[in-house]
Structures are given as C-alpha cells and as structure tokens.
Design a protein around this motif. Sequence first.
Motif, PDB file in Angstrom:
ATOM      1  N   LEU A  62      -5.603  10.835  -5.326  1.00 43.14           N
ATOM      2  CA  LEU A  62      -6.181  11.054  -3.891  1.00 43.14           C
ATOM      3  C   LEU A  62      -5.449  10.177  -2.945  1.00 43.14           C
ATOM      4  N   THR A  63      -4.315   9.426  -3.389  1.00 42.20           N
ATOM      5  CA  THR A  63      -3.435   9.014  -2.493  1.00 42.20           C
ATOM      6  C   THR A  63      -2.372   9.880  -2.224  1.00 42.20           C
ATOM      7  N   HIS A  64      -2.263  10.961  -2.866  1.00 42.68           N
ATOM      8  CA  HIS A  64      -0.990  12.010  -2.698  1.00 42.68           C
ATOM      9  C   HIS A  64      -1.265  12.555  -1.406  1.00 42.68           C
ATOM     10  N   PRO A  65      -0.091  12.254  -0.559  1.00 38.74           N
ATOM     11  CA  PRO A  65       0.141  13.129   0.656  1.00 38.74           C
ATOM     12  C   PRO A  65      -0.389  14.356   1.016  1.00 38.74           C
ATOM     13  N   GLN A 108      -4.055  14.454   0.875  1.00 37.38           N
ATOM     14  CA  GLN A 108      -4.666  13.688   1.941  1.00 37.38           C
ATOM     15  C   GLN A 108      -4.696  14.778   3.166  1.00 37.38           C
ATOM     16  N   ARG A 161       0.894  -1.219  -0.153  1.00 31.99           N
ATOM     17  CA  ARG A 161      -0.043   0.016   0.155  1.00 31.99           C
ATOM     18  C   ARG A 161       0.852   1.296  -0.025  1.00 31.99           C
ATOM     19  N   GLN A 162       0.256   2.167  -0.639  1.00 33.40           N
ATOM     20  CA  GLN A 162       1.306   3.376  -0.472  1.00 33.40           C
ATOM     21  C   GLN A 162       0.386   4.814  -0.547  1.00 33.40           C
ATOM     22  N   ALA A 163       1.031   5.891   0.063  1.00 34.94           N
ATOM     23  CA  ALA A 163       0.564   7.335   0.272  1.00 34.94           C
ATOM     24  C   ALA A 163       1.760   8.198  -0.215  1.00 34.94           C
ATOM     25  N   GLN A 168      -2.029  -1.586   4.666  1.00 41.55           N
ATOM     26  CA  GLN A 168      -2.818  -0.397   4.847  1.00 41.55           C
ATOM     27  C   GLN A 168      -2.786  -0.056   6.273  1.00 41.55           C
ATOM     28  N   HIS A 170       5.636   3.865   1.096  1.00 41.63           N
ATOM     29  CA  HIS A 170       5.342   2.769   0.821  1.00 41.63           C
ATOM     30  C   HIS A 170       5.384   1.910   1.904  1.00 41.63           C
ATOM     31  N   GLU A 230      -1.059   3.509   7.726  1.00 39.34           N
ATOM     32  CA  GLU A 230      -1.763   4.238   8.347  1.00 39.34           C
ATOM     33  C   GLU A 230      -0.816   4.636   9.778  1.00 39.34           C
TER      34      GLU A 230
END
Length: 597
Positions: free
Chosen positions: A506-509, A512, A253-255, A357, A259, A361
């Motif tokens: 949407l996953t871009h920090p 977010q 999973r990544q943000a 995930q 990763h 988090e």
Amino acid sequence: MKGVRLEDLPPLPETPGVYLWKRQEAVLYVGKAKNLKARVRSYFHQEGKGRRIAEEADRVEFIATRDEVEALLLEANLIKLHRPPYNILLKDDKHYPFLKLTREPFPTLLVVRRVEEDGARYYGPFPEAGAVRRIKALLDRIFPLRKNSGYPMRKRRRPCLNYSMGRCLAPCVGRADPGAYQEVVRKVEEVLEGRIDRILKELEGQMKAAAQALDFERAAELRDQMEALRAFFGTSQQAVNPRLKDLDFLGHRQAGGLHVVQLYQVRSGRILGRVSRVLETPQGQPGEAQEVLWAFLRDYYLEATPLPPEILLPFAVEGQEALAALLSQRRGARVRVHVPKRGEKARLLEFAAKNAQLALEAELKLWEKRGDHPGLKALQEVLGLARRPFRLEGYDLSHLMGQDPVGSLAVFEGGRPKRAEYRRLRLKAPGGDDYQGMKELVRRRFTGRLKELPLPDLLLIDGGLGQVRAAEEALKEVGLSLPLVGLAKREEVLVLPDGRTLALPLTHPALQLLIHLRDETHKNGLAYQQKRRSERLFRLLEGIPGIGEKRRRMLLERYGGLEALKKAPLEELAHLPGMNEKAARALKEALSGSMSP
C-alpha cells in the motif's frame, strides 16, 4: 555467465571488514560486515537488490578490519569516495554547515562546512545555512568574542568598531583579560549546547546589580540580551521533559523508494533543533527501511558534534552496536543507541514518526507540483512501459440499481489532477451491464468531441479483468493501442489485460497514485449520478399539488433520493418546515405509485 557465481568468490575471512561489489573498475556497492564470509555469501540466497548486485558485478573485493568500528568508518569513507549506485545516498551531496569555536588562547566563532581534527569545538551539522547565520549573529551581538582579526588571530594596531560598541574585548590589541575572555567562551559553549537557563540567571543577576548601581544603560543592554536569547531559543524550543536531559530521537516514514528521516535534538529537556533529510533508494527500487536509516545514521553521526549520551531509534538496524562503540570513543563517555518500547521515550518516537509523515507528504506534493511524482517512474517500472507516463486517465461507471447509468473520466498530468478536463457521460448501455458500459465509455472517449483531448499515456480502469478487457476491445474498435491497467476494489490489486495481477504494498508510490486517480474518477461519477437522480426526483415532484419549488428543494436537501422520501412517515412529512398535512398527503399519494429509480 553473467555476474559473479558462488564458486567465483575469493577466500573470504570470517572477520569484520568491508566488501566491494565491482564491475570492471566501477564500484557498484560497498558494505560492511561482522563476518565477511557469511555476509558476502548471503547475496546468493537473496531476492531483489542483493541478487541484482551479484548478477551485475564481475568480482568482489574486500578489506579486513580489526573490528566493526573500523569497518564502519571505512565503509563511510569508501561510499563518499565512490558514490556507488546501489548504496543508499542522501538526496543532496552538499556539506552541511557547522559552527566552529577555534582552539586558540582567544577563540573565535566561525561558520565552516568541514570538521577537521584540529582540536576546535564543532557544533552541528545544521540543516540550513540560514539557521547557522542567525545563531552566529545572535551570539556575536550578545557575547564579546573577537570577530574581525582573522583565524588564527592577527595583531592589530587599534581596536575595531566592535570594541567601541561593547561587542569585543579586543584581544588583538592586548586589552582582553584571558580569564574574562574564557568566561565568555564558556557561556558561548553552554548556549550552543542548548543550556541557556544558567546563562539567563547570570544575565538577570548582572542586570539587577547594574540597576542597583544606577547603571541603567548597562541594565537595559543586559535585559535586551536576555530577551534575544529567550526569543530565539525559547520560541524555537519545545519542552519535552526535564528528566530526559540530553538525547537524540529519530523518526522515519517512506513511500516506496522515497524516505524521510528526521532527527530531533533534546538538550536539558527541550527540543533544541531538528534535522530532516530526504533519501531515495538506488535506481528507484524500494529499499528496506533499516538500510535507509543506517545510511542516515552513518552519514550524520560520523560528523555530528557534540554527541548526546543517548540516541533513540524507531527500529533496530544492523551495526547500531558498532555505532554506539564508535560514538562512545569520540564522546569520551558511553553513548547508548537503542529502541525504547514504552514510556516517555517511546512517545517521543511517535512524535517523530508523525512529523516525518507530514514531511513525506509535503515532499510528495512538491514532486507533484514539478510534474515529477515518484509514482510515475514507479508505474513505468512496474508495468514495463516504454517511457515514463505523464498523462493518466481514469474510467469508472456509476448507477443506482441499474438506473441513471453514467460514465466518469478523470485526468492526471504529472501526478496532479487536471480537473478542467474531467468529463461525465450519460450512458446508453444498461446500468447493470458493467462490461458494455465500460466499452461504451472508452469508445466514446476516443470518438466524437472527446477525441480532441490529448491521448493518455495510461488508462486506469476501475474494475477487474472483465472491465479491463472490455476497455481493450473498445480501443481496438477505434484503432488505438494504449497501455491500460485495472484496479480491483477491496484488494487494491492491479489487473493486466493478459489476466496477470500485481499486488503492490500500500505504500508503493505507483499504487498510491493509481488509488488517488481511481478515487477522483469515482467521486466525479458519483456526483454526476447523484445530480441526475436529484433532477429526476425534482421533475417527479413538479406535478404534485401543493409542492412548489421551495418545498421541492427542501425535500431534496433533506432526503436526497426517492427511496428515502417514500419511506418517510406521513407525520414526519407534515411537520417539516413549510409543509402541512394536506401537502404531505398529496405527496405520499403521488409517490405510492411511482417507480424506484
């Protein structure tokens, strides 16, 4: 001209190999290829990182290899040697521990951090030294391998205390039977490979035999060993499916550029252990998941031992066939590396993804706690700020059909909410005029009592270009020039004062973090606006005959607002707890002439 041009490339062969992008003597990036010529030339047709590497380098060097497997090994060695800034690297650079079963007539068990070509059996890598020490302590207590005579084994004049305690067969003084000692080694190997069922059956048989022979002390000792094995390997293992036998499966999973990759080891149908690594893409740039997963596979499996016959990936990566060939050579039997699409194996990947995930988090929360949220650095890069922002302030308006307009201010520092500095303001601007309302809110933030708050590094405006420019006008009126950005609802697009928009994944920090701040600001304003409506309704109900404080609170809790209360039928009101028909009629008559908020 800056960078390498296509015509500057050396004559590249159409064979497997490794290429190095270099600037002077510094290695910027190391890659492997099935076809060197095609791979290197592709950099001039890429966007993003590939183009940046070509522009920053001043030359390309290459090393041709006999096959992809040799290229894989060479790539891994060169990356470890040069630590190139554009390669995906593990977050930490430490060597993870292994358990080493030495190759001697009487082997011993050691904790080491490097795998050597010395014929010994290695087990690992383990994610933490504590886990290795706990496993070794358990094995030392249960199995009588030698412990204190060094490596290689040194002769001693007398046995050590472990022999007296029954925890060593004392080969160092010549008292160990070679056959019996090798049987102990076999049991240790089976435990380290996660196969404890047969060991437990053997121990149980020995325990019963000892009990029948009235050797209750030995029976109790064997019972304690069984309980220790079950406690350690039983509680730490999760049953999967005995039919799956031995395999590894991975989750990712990544943000943005952060990763998490997790690997689970299944042995004899049970999850034996988990390895979790955090990786960052170079220079804070979001990288492709395939490249990150490949970096993990390369770094882990070139050292991991023993190897399973099957490895399940969450998605395909370039080079997995070469990896399978190399691991098959090392294992001496086929190792299959693939992506399952359905069935029990696909469900294992779902399990790994969910846990990755959760780990991601948790890592983000840890960064927030340190004031080092990845979104802050990402915001600096995305918005072109002179320095990384620390204090962010969010601005939002709230009203209901133009009535009771309020403004909300929320504050984040280091990526974390600072609720003690949240503020709420009653606005004088008409509730339907969002531009004037935003202008008033921003102006009042930097005048009066609120100007004592620290200046923000970035203002987030909940709205589109109109609200952003209204906020910019307010800043000019108070003589300030601060970075600001809008976040348009629905599309979640960033809006800049010059009219440009930025659409981020949407996953871009950065996105977010801004969404979190926007939601906190909206929640703060909505709570205040609802509170004002409730107070207004409470005052309205005060003058109605038969509606005392207890009934007013009950009506507020049940209906929340004037509109819902006006729509309630007379019969419904009359049958509410504590109400009667007379009070209900008085309430309906009073509300029929009231104005909607």
